[in-house]
Motif scaffolding. Structure first.
Motif, PDB file in Angstrom:
ATOM      1  N   GLU A   1       3.228 -35.985  -5.557  1.00  0.00           N
ATOM      2  CA  GLU A   1       1.990 -36.555  -6.113  1.00  0.00           C
ATOM      3  C   GLU A   1       0.924 -35.511  -6.413  1.00  0.00           C
ATOM      4  O   GLU A   1      -0.109 -35.835  -6.996  1.00  0.00           O
ATOM      5  CB  GLU A   1       1.415 -37.640  -5.187  1.00  0.00           C
ATOM      6  CG  GLU A   1       1.270 -37.226  -3.745  1.00  0.00           C
ATOM      7  CD  GLU A   1       2.454 -37.687  -2.896  1.00  0.00           C
ATOM      8  OE1 GLU A   1       3.616 -37.540  -3.333  1.00  0.00           O
ATOM      9  OE2 GLU A   1       2.196 -38.168  -1.760  1.00  0.00           O
ATOM     10  N   ASP A   2       1.166 -34.263  -6.025  1.00  0.00           N
ATOM     11  CA  ASP A   2       0.264 -33.170  -6.397  1.00  0.00           C
ATOM     12  C   ASP A   2       0.555 -32.655  -7.806  1.00  0.00           C
ATOM     13  O   ASP A   2      -0.188 -31.813  -8.323  1.00  0.00           O
ATOM     14  CB  ASP A   2       0.379 -32.011  -5.407  1.00  0.00           C
ATOM     15  CG  ASP A   2      -0.090 -32.385  -4.011  1.00  0.00           C
ATOM     16  OD1 ASP A   2       0.590 -31.988  -3.042  1.00  0.00           O
ATOM     17  OD2 ASP A   2      -1.132 -33.051  -3.896  1.00  0.00           O
TER      18      ASP A   2
ATOM     19  N   THR B   1      -3.257 -35.956 -14.415  1.00  0.00           N
ATOM     20  CA  THR B   1      -1.906 -36.326 -14.828  1.00  0.00           C
ATOM     21  C   THR B   1      -2.021 -37.271 -16.020  1.00  0.00           C
ATOM     22  O   THR B   1      -3.055 -37.946 -16.186  1.00  0.00           O
ATOM     23  CB  THR B   1      -1.132 -37.004 -13.695  1.00  0.00           C
ATOM     24  OG1 THR B   1      -1.902 -38.126 -13.214  1.00  0.00           O
ATOM     25  CG2 THR B   1      -0.910 -36.046 -12.540  1.00  0.00           C
TER      26      THR B   1
ATOM     27  N   LYS C   1       3.264 -31.960  -2.328  1.00  0.00           N
ATOM     28  CA  LYS C   1       3.948 -33.244  -2.462  1.00  0.00           C
ATOM     29  C   LYS C   1       4.157 -33.550  -3.947  1.00  0.00           C
ATOM     30  O   LYS C   1       3.398 -33.055  -4.785  1.00  0.00           O
ATOM     31  CB  LYS C   1       3.093 -34.352  -1.845  1.00  0.00           C
ATOM     32  CG  LYS C   1       2.714 -34.127  -0.396  1.00  0.00           C
ATOM     33  CD  LYS C   1       1.767 -35.210   0.079  1.00  0.00           C
ATOM     34  CE  LYS C   1       1.343 -34.983   1.520  1.00  0.00           C
ATOM     35  NZ  LYS C   1       0.406 -36.044   1.991  1.00  0.00           N
TER      36      LYS C   1
ATOM     37  N   SER D   1      -7.198 -36.476  -0.205  1.00  0.00           N
ATOM     38  CA  SER D   1      -5.767 -36.358  -0.459  1.00  0.00           C
ATOM     39  C   SER D   1      -5.223 -34.949  -0.222  1.00  0.00           C
ATOM     40  O   SER D   1      -4.000 -34.773  -0.105  1.00  0.00           O
ATOM     41  CB  SER D   1      -5.453 -36.790  -1.889  1.00  0.00           C
ATOM     42  OG  SER D   1      -6.176 -36.006  -2.820  1.00  0.00           O
TER      43      SER D   1
END
Length: 123
Positions: A89-90, A40, A87, A63
């Motif tokens: 956050e993925d 990211t 999610k 994770s």
């Protein structure tokens, strides 16, 4: 020399699923350990999952354990990453990479990389 092309990314709602594909050309996939990594903006690239060339042994980042599954179909020269229960956050660009040798988790040990596919998890 092996070339890798990822596909299957896209926009998905939290809790949804995607299956990423990493198709190899230029060489048979049989001899290569394959890793999936993600990145990211502003963060270092992290290892997600890896699968050995020799015995199919797999490794997952904490994770994603229990949610992601890596598999390979050497006849199709393809490695897959099935991602469930996604999610926010993925969200990242996902890359596949190849190395000749035993399973490894460090990106520095991978010699060949694809261009990446964007995965966005958002409602």
């Amino acid at each position: 020399q092996i070339q890798l092309v990822e596909s299957g990314g896209g926009l998905v709602q939290p809790g949804g699923s995607l299956r990423l594909s990493c198709v190899a050309s230029g060489s048979t996939l049989d001899y290569y350990t394959i890793g999936w990594f993600r990145q990211t903006p502003g963060k270092e690239r992290e290892g997600v999952s890896h699968i050995s060339s020799r015995d199919g042994r797999t490794h997952y980042a904490d994770s994603v354990k229990g949610r992601f599954t890596i598999s390979r179909d050497n006849a199709k020269n393809t490695v897959y990453l099935q991602m469930n229960s996604l999610k926010p956050e993925d969200t990242a660009v996902y890359y596949c990479a190849a190395r000749l040798g035993a399973i490894a988790t460090s990106e520095n040990l991978y010699d060949f990389w694809g261009q990446g596919t964007q995965v966005t998890v958002s409602s």
